[in-house]
Structures are given as structure tokens and as C-alpha cells.
Design an enzyme around this catalytic site. Sequence first.
Site: not given
Ligand code: API
Length: 277
Positions: A11, A62, A71-73, A162, A211-212, A220, A223
Amino acid sequence: MRFTKMEGCGNDYIYINGFEEEVKYPDMLAVAMSERHFGVGADGLVLILPSEVADFRMRMFNMDGSEGEMCGNAVRCIGKYVYERGMTQKNVITLETLGGIKTLQLHIQNDIVIAVTADMGEPILEAAQIPVISDKTPVIGEKLQILDKTFDVTCVSMGNPHGVIFVDDTEHFEVEKYGKVAEVHPMFPKKANIEFAHVIDRTHMSMRVWERGSGETMACGTGASATLVAAVLNGLCDRKVRIQLLGGTLEIEWRESDNHVYMTGPARFSFDGVWLR
Ligand SMILES: N[C@H](CCC[C@H](N)C(=O)O)C(=O)O
């Protein structure tokens, strides 16, 4: 403007050091730099900024320019970045995000951060807080009609929304076909990240994610955290599991003692660059 490309389980984001660079329109910059042909190519853009209430502050955008609450990663990559680039000597750091202040435990060998454990905080299960259109709390087994299929969805927020759907086989599942419709389903007033998860056994899952704001990504972190919570709520898994994603493996634990979710995984530098536009 200087930037650093990093990835956590594939990611991949563009990181800009806000202590050294000023970014006036991060949403527009995220769109331009994330573009994989005319830009750098990434799942989005992450700013590392000063904070009044924590060691550092993260803002993440994003690929489509929308701002994610968490964003965890990326938080793992920020932990590695600030330690190895000499911005801190601490091995436990706090990071201000729109999803609250997160604490990162850096796992260090020979001055290299080989992994990070992020305290992702408590999962948010109240429908209105996720947000999701439902009168249930927790939101388990809501019917989600997507094209020709009806899915049972479990909804969890890790600061960002989520929708978790359990399937028999992630490898052959049509993630784009169903994920892109589910992301913008009216059930989710702020849209949602959609996880498709397969329970291998009580301590192992596989997962893919739409992903949103970015589409299908290799991993994610929020996620995977939401997926573990959903699996426990549905009685499918123990509270500590390894989740296999397209880009790598994350260890997720939902501790009964403090109700916090902990995510452990890798973070890597890819390259440094200069954006000339
Ligand atoms: N697309 C997600 C943000 C990035 C999350 C994902 N890349 C992670 O590692 O948590 C959102 O709009 O909520």
C-alpha cells in the site's frame, strides 16, 4: 519539492515532510502525484506535520484527493520515516490523525525500524458514528444489494468507515465489480472502504480491499483491523489473527483488556524524489 515513496504491504504512498516543504493544495497534489503515468504513481499522498498535541501529525489523501481520517499502513511508514530520518530518537511515538492520536511502537534492529505496532484505538460500532444507515449497533448482517448479489455486511469504523463482507474465496472474487458499487452505496453517507475476507481458520484470514478513494489496493491497515473486529463479532475468529493481503501479512489483535485494536506489520522505503511540476 522533495518527496519519499514508501509502502506498507504494498500500500504505497508519497510522503512529504511538512517540516521542510509547504503544500498549499494537498488534495490536488495527491491526484497529480498519484497518477501512475503522468505522476509518481501511488495510492495517495501523506503529509508528515508538526503537532501541538502529539509528536507528529499525519494528513492523508487518497488517489482521488479525498482526505482519509486514518491510514494504518501509512502510520507504520511514518514511524519508520521519522526515526530513520533523525526526526526523533524515541521508539514509542504519538501521531495525531483525524481519527484521533495513535501510539506507535517501533521495533528497531541496528537502528533500522523492521516493523511497527500501531495502537489503532477502539473500534467504533455505533451506526451513526461509522456512519452507516442502520438502526443496529453493532451493525452485523445488514443486507447489501450490489448488482446481482445480496451480501451480509458488518460495518466498523477505525476512524474511517469500513464494510466487511465474508466470502468463500478472495483469490477469484470480483473485487472491482462489486467493490466500486459498494463504496458509494447509499448505506454509507461518507462512502466506505469495502473488505472481502475469507476465514481460513480461527487465527488466519485472507483479505482483499476496495478502498474509498483509491480502488483496490495491495493492503489496508484500517481495513484489516476492521475485518478482525467484524470476524470476532460474527464469531468467526479468535481475537488475534494473521491476515494475508495481496501485498503482505498483518498481525491484528483486538485486546479484551483495553478494547483497543493493535496492528503489527512492515514499513519500507522505496525511493526519494523531487517533484518538478
Ligand atoms: N482509503 C481510506 C484511507 C486509507 C486507508 C488504508 N490505506 C489503510 O492502510 O488503512 C479511506 O478513505 O478511509
